[in-house]
Design a protein around this motif. Structure first.
Motif: not given
Length: 109
Positions: A46-47, A56-64, A67-71, A95-99
């Motif tokens: 997606v995206g 930027i539009a997907l940023a909260p979903q990217i972090v989620n 963090e959940s381990g799906r990506m 890298k996860k923390e940077i995002i």
């Protein structure tokens, strides 16, 4: 005058804190290495992560998703290199923390 200088110093500190990470300098290289193989125009993800507006539009979903381990999708330990490119399917904690910090700071470009 003292209070004016203090206020200016505080604003500078806030600006520096907010721009600890930027999209072009810090986040885009991570996405290019680890995510764009699927998240691009006409890709299976997606995206379009080559487009900063999509990111930027997907940023909260990217972090989620991170963090959940799906990506990125689960892959074996990158030290095994059990298939070509498996090392790109692993995202290190720093890298996860940077995002995450980039998103929390308002996703500056």
């Amino acid at each position: 005058m003292f209070f004016l200088l203090m206020a200016c110093g505080s604003k500078e500190n806030q600006d520096q804190l907010q721009e600890k990470y930027t999209y072009y300098r810090d986040v885009q290289p991570i996405l290019a290495k680890h995510c764009v193989r699927c998240h691009h125009d006409e890709g299976q993800g997606v995206g379009d992560f080559l487009n900063e507006e999509d990111v930027i539009a997907l940023a909260p979903q990217i972090v989620n998703s991170i963090e959940s381990g799906r990506m990125p999708p689960p892959a074996s330990d990158p030290n095994c290199h059990d298939y070509i490119g498996s090392d790109f399917m692993f995202l290190e904690q720093d890298k996860k923390e940077i995002i995450k910090e980039w998103v929390e700071s308002g996703s500056p470009l």
